[in-house]
Design an enzyme around this catalytic site. Structure first.
Site, short mmCIF file in Angstrom:
data_model
loop_
_atom_site.label_atom_id
_atom_site.label_comp_id
_atom_site.label_asym_id
_atom_site.label_seq_id
_atom_site.Cartn_x
_atom_site.Cartn_y
_atom_site.Cartn_z
N GLY A 15 0.84 -1.21 0.00
CA GLY A 15 0.00 0.00 0.00
C GLY A 15 0.87 1.25 0.00
O GLY A 15 0.54 2.26 0.61
N ALA A 21 0.59 5.91 3.89
CA ALA A 21 2.02 5.89 3.61
C ALA A 21 2.51 7.32 3.35
O ALA A 21 3.53 7.76 3.90
CB ALA A 21 2.30 5.00 2.40
N ARG A 49 -0.36 -1.84 -6.89
CA ARG A 49 -0.63 -2.42 -8.21
C ARG A 49 -0.09 -1.56 -9.35
O ARG A 49 0.36 -2.06 -10.36
CB ARG A 49 -2.14 -2.59 -8.42
CG ARG A 49 -2.72 -3.74 -7.66
CD ARG A 49 -4.21 -3.67 -7.67
NE ARG A 49 -4.64 -2.34 -7.18
CZ ARG A 49 -5.89 -1.96 -7.04
NH1 ARG A 49 -6.87 -2.76 -7.37
NH2 ARG A 49 -6.19 -0.76 -6.57
N ASP A 180 -2.49 0.80 17.00
CA ASP A 180 -3.52 1.71 17.47
C ASP A 180 -2.75 3.00 17.66
O ASP A 180 -2.04 3.16 18.65
CB ASP A 180 -4.14 1.23 18.79
CG ASP A 180 -5.28 2.14 19.23
OD1 ASP A 180 -5.13 3.37 19.09
OD2 ASP A 180 -6.31 1.64 19.68
N HIS A 181 -2.87 3.91 16.68
CA HIS A 181 -1.93 5.03 16.70
C HIS A 181 -2.12 5.95 17.91
O HIS A 181 -1.24 6.72 18.25
CB HIS A 181 -1.94 5.81 15.38
CG HIS A 181 -3.21 6.57 15.15
ND1 HIS A 181 -4.31 6.01 14.56
CD2 HIS A 181 -3.55 7.84 15.43
CE1 HIS A 181 -5.27 6.90 14.50
NE2 HIS A 181 -4.84 8.02 15.02
N HIS A 243 -9.50 2.91 20.02
CA HIS A 243 -8.83 4.02 20.71
C HIS A 243 -9.44 4.35 22.08
O HIS A 243 -8.72 4.52 23.06
CB HIS A 243 -8.89 5.28 19.85
CG HIS A 243 -8.47 5.08 18.44
ND1 HIS A 243 -7.34 4.37 18.10
CD2 HIS A 243 -9.02 5.47 17.27
CE1 HIS A 243 -7.22 4.36 16.78
NE2 HIS A 243 -8.22 5.01 16.26
P1 NAP Z 1 -5.55 3.97 0.44
O1 NAP Z 1 -5.17 5.40 0.33
O2 NAP Z 1 -6.81 3.49 -0.22
O3 NAP Z 1 -4.32 3.12 -0.15
C1 NAP Z 1 -4.41 1.77 -0.49
C2 NAP Z 1 -3.07 1.30 -1.06
O4 NAP Z 1 -3.17 -0.09 -1.36
C3 NAP Z 1 -2.63 1.99 -2.32
O5 NAP Z 1 -1.22 2.10 -2.32
C4 NAP Z 1 -3.07 1.01 -3.41
O6 NAP Z 1 -2.29 1.23 -4.57
C5 NAP Z 1 -2.78 -0.32 -2.71
N1 NAP Z 1 -3.58 -1.44 -3.20
C6 NAP Z 1 -4.94 -1.52 -3.31
N2 NAP Z 1 -5.30 -2.73 -3.76
C7 NAP Z 1 -4.16 -3.45 -3.92
C8 NAP Z 1 -3.87 -4.77 -4.36
N3 NAP Z 1 -4.84 -5.63 -4.72
N4 NAP Z 1 -2.58 -5.17 -4.40
C9 NAP Z 1 -1.58 -4.33 -4.03
N5 NAP Z 1 -1.79 -3.07 -3.61
C10 NAP Z 1 -3.06 -2.63 -3.56
O7 NAP Z 1 -5.62 3.49 1.94
P2 NAP Z 1 -5.02 4.23 3.24
O8 NAP Z 1 -5.92 5.37 3.61
O9 NAP Z 1 -3.59 4.53 3.06
O10 NAP Z 1 -5.24 3.13 4.36
C11 NAP Z 1 -4.39 1.99 4.49
C12 NAP Z 1 -4.72 1.25 5.79
O11 NAP Z 1 -4.45 2.11 6.89
C13 NAP Z 1 -6.19 0.85 5.95
O12 NAP Z 1 -6.25 -0.33 6.69
C14 NAP Z 1 -6.76 1.99 6.77
O13 NAP Z 1 -7.93 1.60 7.49
C15 NAP Z 1 -5.60 2.28 7.69
N6 NAP Z 1 -5.59 3.64 8.24
C16 NAP Z 1 -5.49 4.72 7.43
C17 NAP Z 1 -5.43 5.99 7.97
C18 NAP Z 1 -5.28 7.22 7.10
O14 NAP Z 1 -5.10 8.29 7.69
N7 NAP Z 1 -5.32 7.12 5.81
C19 NAP Z 1 -5.49 6.16 9.37
C20 NAP Z 1 -5.58 5.03 10.18
C21 NAP Z 1 -5.61 3.77 9.60
P3 NAP Z 1 -2.76 0.76 -6.04
O15 NAP Z 1 -4.12 1.34 -6.26
O16 NAP Z 1 -1.72 1.28 -6.98
O17 NAP Z 1 -2.77 -0.74 -5.99
#
Ligand code: NAP
Length: 498
Positions: A15, A21, A49, A180-181, A243
């Site tokens: 991801g 990230a 991907r 759990d940040h 949290h």
């Molecule tokens: P996101 O922005 O939707 O990113 C998803 C990532 O996964 C992208 O890099 C996507 O890239 C990749 N991906 C999707 N399907 C894939 C596949 N089949 N194979 C390989 N890579 C794949 O999600 P996010 O917000 O960063 O969240 C990630 C996790 O962190 C989740 O569990 C979320 O609940 C948790 N989280 C996020 C936050 C936040 O602030 N964003 C906070 C707390 C927790 P491609 O589309 O190029 O594949």
């Protein structure tokens, strides 16, 4: 803890092009690198991907670090540690190619087979990735292997059990780091120190001297682009199960016999086990749900939740939860822990208010003084610090009393910003300290507590929206405390610098 450098490690970041990230992981890794804490023997394989060259990916990482205005000098050197692999985690064929790159970089960076697998992607993939890592030999390594998992961990107890069984087929409990940040936040970590390093609080930390504890976590933001995720989860699953219950367990736990991961976790688990279970028929007595309608935030009109993108116009999803938790043990019997959390609140805030019991009688009432209860306020964000509310004599020829605040602000002491939660958590993962991550038992007991509430709410359509954006939730949340003779301490009056 004295900071030591991190060991040689290869990080496989699934991801790598996602929001988490970009906003948290790259800036936090860079901070560690910039401070010289991250070993030069580290490499990151970014996995997603889409097709990117190593160079394009490095520029992506660079942009993310620059966006957050960090010192620039070492960025060029930092990004050379990053490599990209286009890979669909559901496609079995691509794991071999990924393994080839992992083995090559392991050798190049002399990483000694130390591997961290960070799943910063949708939870639907957690089980598949963990199983595939084992199947394709990533976990047959002579060094350490650690699996880092973002929230949410399951959707209820049974889905969490199923997910746990899948990841446990490839990793032992000790190798799993469930993020759990909130546990990476400076003042959350400070709860333990305030309690166990001060002679004046611990003797009072029980039902003889504390009347109630209030925890408020408010965001001013709405659901932004996360409507699809939020619709399925709501505030109870997104905030309370993890949290809020983690904060309750830190506030309520017994002193551990040692500050080791196992001892601290075992005390936290005992609190979660002692939570008074709420039966479905009684949920309305203990919990209140809310959903925001239109309102004003920062002088601007904002839409109702049901008008947000990817949200059902008749959505029954809660964006606010208030609850009363009772802990059935000797220390806490009779002391309500009130929690509330919501989106589109009046203020972005995370605060704990410990309200002490009133003194037996007011000697100053003849002078017209009503005494305020003593409060200990722990400010977690945006301010970091603690405030003790006392009554003192008004100066002059009078015996009237007046309330005062003794303030401690982290900012004033250190003069620097405390590290981001993710920086601390990454540092812990790299060094193998699992204290600030949730153990499976904590996850299971938390779902066990929360499930009857979500089941009761799923069965009954709520009368939403029931609070205006820019407020602190529905009236029913105030009534929850009023029934016990309490009220929510107004957050805006509690700030450190008032
Ligand atoms: P996101 O922005 O939707 O990113 C998803 C990532 O996964 C992208 O890099 C996507 O890239 C990749 N991906 C999707 N399907 C894939 C596949 N089949 N194979 C390989 N890579 C794949 O999600 P996010 O917000 O960063 O969240 C990630 C996790 O962190 C989740 O569990 C979320 O609940 C948790 N989280 C996020 C936050 C936040 O602030 N964003 C906070 C707390 C927790 P491609 O589309 O190029 O594949």
């Amino acid at each position: 803890m004295i900071q030591t450098n991190t060991p040689a490690t290869l990080v496989l970041l699934f991801g790598a092009t996602g929001d988490l990230a970009k906003r948290k992981l790259y800036p936090s890794l860079y901070n560690l690198y910039e401070k010289g804490i991250l070993s030069e023997q580290f490499a990151v394989i970014g996995i997603a991907r889409r097709r990117l060259t190593h160079e394009q990916y490095r520029n992506w990482v660079k942009d993310s670090v620059e966006t957050f205005g960090m010192p620039q000098e070492k960025i060029g050197k930092f990004i050379r540690h990053f490599y990209f692999q286009s890979h669909d985690v559901t496609d079995e064929n691509s794991y071999r190619e990924l393994k080839g790159l992992a083995d090559e970089l392991d050798e190049k960076y002399a990483a000694n087979g130390n591997r961290i697998f960070y799943l910063a992607m949708s939870p639907e993939f957690f089980g598949t990735v963990a199983e595939s890592l084992k199947e394709y030999g990533f976990t047959d390594t002579k060094g350490f292997k650690r699996l880092v998992i973002e929230k949410p961990f399951g959707w209820d107890l049974s889905s969490a059990v199923e997910l746990n069984e899948r990841i446990r087929s490839a990793f032992s409990e000790k190798e799993i780091y469930r993020i759990d940040h909130y546990l990476g936040k400076e003042m959350v970590q400070n709860i333990e120190v305030i309690r166990f390093a001060n002679a004046i609080f611990e003797p009072l930390w029980n039902n003889r001297y504390i009347s109630n504890i209030q925890i408020t976590s408010g965001e001013t933001l709405g659901v932004e682009e996360r409507g699809r995720y939020y619709e399925k989860n709501g505030a109870l699953r997104d905030m309370v199960q993890n949290h809020m219950l983690q904060i309750v367990s830190l506030l309520a736990m017994e002193p551990p016999i040692r500050l080791t991961t196992d001892e601290i976790r075992s005390e936290k688990v005992k609190v979660l086990r002692a939570l008074h279970p709420i039966e479905k028929k009684d949920v309305h007595k203990y919990f209140v749900r809310g959903q925001y309608g239109r309102g004003i935030i920062g002088g601007k009109e904002v839409p109702a939740y049901r008008e947000e993108p990817m949200v059902d116009p008749n959505s029954n999803t809660e964006t606010f939860v208030a609850g009363k938790l009772m802990i059935d043990n000797f220390r806490w019997a009779g002391v309500p822990f009130y929690i509330r959390t919501g989106k589109r609140m009046q203020a972005k805030t995370l605060k704990i208010v410990v309200q002490f019991k009133d003194i037996p009688m007011n000697l100053y009432y003849r002078n017209g003084s009503s005494l305020n209860p003593n409060l200990l306020v722990i400010h977690i964000q945006p301010e970091e610090g603690i405030t003790l509310h006392l009554n003192v004599k008004k100066s002059g020829r009078t015996m009237e009393t007046t309330p005062v605040k003794l303030n401690f602000s982290n900012k004033n002491v250190d003069g620097i910003n405390t590290p981001e939660a993710y920086e601390k958590l990454l540092y812990d993962i790299l060094r193998g300290d699992a204290t600030n991550f949730t153990h499976w038992d904590e996850v299971a007991y938390s779902w066990n507590f929360v499930d009857p509430i979500s089941e009761a709410w799923a069965e009954e359509k709520a009368d939403f929206p029931n609070y205006a954006a820019g407020t602190f939730g529905p009236k029913a949340a105030d009534e929850l405390l009023q029934r016990d003779g309490f009220f929510w301490w107004p957050i805006t009056n509690l700030n450190i610098d008032d």
